[in-house]
Write a protein that holds these residues in place. Structure first.
Motif, PDB file in Angstrom:
ATOM      1  N   ILE A  49      41.585  28.504  48.085  1.00  0.00           N
ATOM      2  CA  ILE A  49      42.294  29.464  48.924  1.00  0.00           C
ATOM      3  C   ILE A  49      41.353  29.978  50.017  1.00  0.00           C
ATOM      4  CG2 ILE A  49      43.508  31.678  48.985  1.00  0.00           C
ATOM      5  CD1 ILE A  49      44.262  31.237  46.062  1.00  0.00           C
ATOM      6  N   LEU A  50      41.846  29.965  51.246  1.00  0.00           N
ATOM      7  CA  LEU A  50      41.098  30.505  52.381  1.00  0.00           C
ATOM      8  C   LEU A  50      41.650  31.888  52.710  1.00  0.00           C
ATOM      9  CD1 LEU A  50      39.137  30.330  54.772  1.00  0.00           C
ATOM     10  CD2 LEU A  50      40.924  29.096  56.038  1.00  0.00           C
ATOM     11  N   VAL A  51      40.804  32.924  52.591  1.00  0.00           N
ATOM     12  CA  VAL A  51      41.205  34.303  52.906  1.00  0.00           C
ATOM     13  C   VAL A  51      40.755  34.624  54.332  1.00  0.00           C
ATOM     14  CG1 VAL A  51      40.918  36.735  52.312  1.00  0.00           C
ATOM     15  CG2 VAL A  51      41.044  35.017  50.496  1.00  0.00           C
ATOM     16  N   VAL A  52      41.726  35.044  55.177  1.00  0.00           N
ATOM     17  CA  VAL A  52      41.441  35.296  56.595  1.00  0.00           C
ATOM     18  C   VAL A  52      41.794  36.744  56.932  1.00  0.00           C
ATOM     19  CG1 VAL A  52      41.773  34.466  58.950  1.00  0.00           C
ATOM     20  CG2 VAL A  52      42.146  32.906  57.020  1.00  0.00           C
ATOM     21  N   ASP A  53      40.789  37.516  57.337  1.00  0.00           N
ATOM     22  CA  ASP A  53      41.018  38.916  57.720  1.00  0.00           C
ATOM     23  C   ASP A  53      39.815  39.372  58.541  1.00  0.00           C
ATOM     24  OD1 ASP A  53      41.394  41.816  57.735  1.00  0.00           O
ATOM     25  OD2 ASP A  53      42.843  41.473  56.131  1.00  0.00           O
ATOM     26  N   ASP A  54      40.070  40.158  59.603  1.00  0.00           N
ATOM     27  CA  ASP A  54      38.948  40.624  60.409  1.00  0.00           C
ATOM     28  C   ASP A  54      38.311  41.893  59.837  1.00  0.00           C
ATOM     29  OD1 ASP A  54      41.019  42.307  60.985  1.00  0.00           O
ATOM     30  OD2 ASP A  54      41.141  41.813  63.122  1.00  0.00           O
ATOM     31  N   GLU A  55      38.818  42.385  58.698  1.00  0.00           N
ATOM     32  CA  GLU A  55      38.205  43.510  58.002  1.00  0.00           C
ATOM     33  C   GLU A  55      37.379  42.964  56.831  1.00  0.00           C
ATOM     34  OE1 GLU A  55      40.830  46.630  56.804  1.00  0.00           O
ATOM     35  OE2 GLU A  55      42.051  46.460  58.627  1.00  0.00           O
ATOM     36  N   PRO A  56      36.040  43.049  56.880  1.00  0.00           N
ATOM     37  CA  PRO A  56      35.193  42.496  55.815  1.00  0.00           C
ATOM     38  C   PRO A  56      35.516  43.054  54.439  1.00  0.00           C
ATOM     39  CG  PRO A  56      33.875  43.073  57.740  1.00  0.00           C
ATOM     40  CD  PRO A  56      35.240  43.623  57.989  1.00  0.00           C
ATOM     41  N   SER A  57      35.845  44.333  54.342  1.00  0.00           N
ATOM     42  CA  SER A  57      36.128  44.934  53.033  1.00  0.00           C
ATOM     43  C   SER A  57      37.366  44.328  52.392  1.00  0.00           C
ATOM     44  CB  SER A  57      36.304  46.449  53.175  1.00  0.00           C
ATOM     45  OG  SER A  57      37.377  46.740  54.062  1.00  0.00           O
ATOM     46  N   MET A  58      38.400  44.072  53.200  1.00  0.00           N
ATOM     47  CA  MET A  58      39.624  43.460  52.679  1.00  0.00           C
ATOM     48  C   MET A  58      39.360  42.022  52.235  1.00  0.00           C
ATOM     49  SD  MET A  58      42.780  43.582  51.861  1.00  0.00           S
ATOM     50  CE  MET A  58      43.359  45.137  52.537  1.00  0.00           C
ATOM     51  N   ARG A  59      38.606  41.265  53.056  1.00  0.00           N
ATOM     52  CA  ARG A  59      38.254  39.887  52.682  1.00  0.00           C
ATOM     53  C   ARG A  59      37.521  39.857  51.346  1.00  0.00           C
ATOM     54  NH1 ARG A  59      36.042  39.330  57.809  1.00  0.00           N
ATOM     55  NH2 ARG A  59      33.954  38.970  56.948  1.00  0.00           N
ATOM     56  N   THR A  60      36.556  40.732  51.208  1.00  0.00           N
ATOM     57  CA  THR A  60      35.743  40.752  49.992  1.00  0.00           C
ATOM     58  C   THR A  60      36.586  41.117  48.772  1.00  0.00           C
ATOM     59  OG1 THR A  60      33.793  41.399  51.279  1.00  0.00           O
ATOM     60  CG2 THR A  60      33.712  41.780  48.895  1.00  0.00           C
ATOM     61  N   ALA A  61      37.426  42.159  48.909  1.00  0.00           N
ATOM     62  CA  ALA A  61      38.260  42.601  47.784  1.00  0.00           C
ATOM     63  C   ALA A  61      39.209  41.488  47.325  1.00  0.00           C
ATOM     64  CB  ALA A  61      39.044  43.845  48.179  1.00  0.00           C
ATOM     65  N   LEU A  62      39.859  40.821  48.290  1.00  0.00           N
ATOM     66  CA  LEU A  62      40.769  39.726  47.950  1.00  0.00           C
ATOM     67  C   LEU A  62      40.025  38.562  47.308  1.00  0.00           C
ATOM     68  CD1 LEU A  62      43.177  39.615  51.039  1.00  0.00           C
ATOM     69  CD2 LEU A  62      43.818  40.032  48.658  1.00  0.00           C
TER      70      LEU A  62
END
Length: 448
Positions: free
Chosen positions: A7-20
């Motif tokens: 799964i590739l997680v794409v988000d410009d917020e580092p905290s959201m990327r890390t949590a997911l």
């Protein structure tokens, strides 16, 4: 343990990327991260990715544009979009572009994990269907398997699973749903593909003839048996024997079939010598075998022998997504046969096809399209060409409320009336077998 999927997680917020990423890794997924749509596209272009989980609002390449480009690069990669700024319009647009689903922020972790699991299950299902179709490519009739609906994709996925095995398969479905086509698909995708596939309909032959057909006979076994003959079990040795309408098999033959399944040998009529056979059995029925067992019409021990793997085929009315693709498939066939220049169906004809209850299922649809091609006077088939409507006698008026069973009953009776009570012609028009029509009429109390 092997990861469940990439799964590739794409988000410009580092905290959201890390949590997911932490959440998904805990559940056994292999996870990659991208801080922008552009970075995500580079990962998709240069590596395998089962699913993209992306935010909608991002600078540069946003989630919607990422969805478009991912589907262009890798059509079978599932995409799940999440956003705190979602609207109904954007959700609809995302689904039209091929997104698996759309989820708003903040989201429930269990809901997100469930959507991810289902998306990856669908991807696996699509892959199994594609592999099966590749396996079947070039076989006569294989191209007729149309599976746009989720229900038929599940059927073909099960076919792909069971085909390489030696398991006995019981295929269930109403008349005209394509049970024999599914049986042939199982055979063609199996290690027995180069051996015989022999079908026999258990409802069309008298008991004595069915017995001699299945088991063969020796010279002098009965009047007229001037020489011995192999039965279908022997003829299907190393191959597949398809027993259609197994629910109609006489009880006296059910015991003999059970012995073949248990012992792997047959005895011809007029002989006591056993003959070893190695045959895979596929059976089909348009009845509920459990009901026949409960009423003592079908042997329980034989049912358990046949019911190793069960494949139910849904009726056409419950897989609406297949109706128009099937109609176009049959249109192509009969356009070539009749050499008529027909471009397609009018919008009204498409609506008529979608609204019809199809009691005769795919067989009835094929008959309707053939009729439409023959009767069409323009480049597009109209509802009048299809002749799907019920005559006035049926009593159906706008606003009528009735069950599907009652609608089918009226349709069958109207077709029978059109043909002056001729059951053979009515059955052909409906796209069902005469025995099925006879049973329906008996259910309606119109036969003794």
């Amino acid at each position: 343990m092997e990861p469940k999927g990439h799964i590739l997680v794409v988000d410009d917020e580092p905290s959201m990327r890390t949590a997911l990423s932490i959440l998904l890794r805990r559940k056994g997924y292999h996870v990659s991260q991208a801080g922008s749509g552009r970075e995500a596209l580079e990962i998709v272009r240069h590596g395998h990715c089962d699913m993209v989980l992306t935010d909608l609002k991002m600078e540069g390449v946003d989630g919607m544009e990422l969805l478009r480009q991912v589907k262009a690069i890798s059509p079978h990669t599932e995409v799940l979009i999440f956003t705190a700024y979602g609207t109904v319009a954007s959700a609809v647009e995302a689904m039209k572009l091929g997104a698996y689903d759309y989820i708003g922020k903040p989201f429930d972790e269990e809901e997100l994990l469930l959507k991810v699991a289902r998306a990856l299950e669908r991807k696996a299902l699509v892959r199994e269907v594609q592999e099966l179709k590749a396996e079947l490519k070039g076989h006569r009739g294989a191209q007729e398997i149309i599976a746009k609906s989720e229900a038929m994709r599940e059927v073909l996925a099960k076919v792909a699973q069971v085909a390489p095995t030696e398991a006995t398969v019981l295929i269930e479905g109403e008349s005209g749903t394509g049970k024999e086509l599914i049986a042939r698909a199982i055979h063609w995708a199996s290690p027995r593909r180069n051996q015989p596939f022999i079908p026999i309909n258990c409802s069309t032959l008298p008991e004595t003839l069915l017995e001699s057909e299945l088991f063969g006979y020796e010279k002098g076994a009965f009047t007229g048996a001037e020489r011995g003959r192999k039965g279908l079990f022997e003829a299907a040795h190393q191959g597949t024997l398809f027993l259609d309408e197994i629910g109609d098999m006489p009880s006296s033959l059910q015991g003999k079939l059970l012995r073949v399944l248990q012992e792997g040998e047959v005895r011809r009529l007029g002989s006591t010598k056993p003959i070893r056979v190695q045959v895979r059995i596929l059976a089909a029925t348009n009845q509920k075998i459990e009901h026949l067992v409960a009423h003592g019409v079908f042997r329980e021990d034989l049912f358990y022998r046949l019911n190793v793997v069960r494949i139910p085929i849904p009726p056409l009315r419950s897989r609406v997504d297949d109706i128009i693709p099937l109609a176009h498939h049959f249109l192509e066939i009969y356009r070539k046969k009749t050499k008529k220049e027909i471009k397609g169906f009018s919008q009204e004809a498409v609506q008529a096809l979608l609204n019809h209850p199809w009691p005769g299922n795919v067989r009835e649809l094929e008959n309707a399209v053939e009729r439409g091609v023959i009767l069409a006077r323009s480049l597009y088939i109209t509802p009048q060409d299809l002749s799907l409507g019920l005559p006035p006698y049926s009593g159906i008026v706008p606003g009528d409320s009735m069950t599907l069973k009652e609608l089918q009953r009226r349709h069958i009776l109207s077709v029978l009336q059109q043909h002056g009570g001729n059951q053979a012609k009515a059955a052909r028009e409906l796209g069902i077998g005469r025995n099925t029509l006879w049973r329906r009429l008996k259910q309606y109390g119109l036969l003794p």
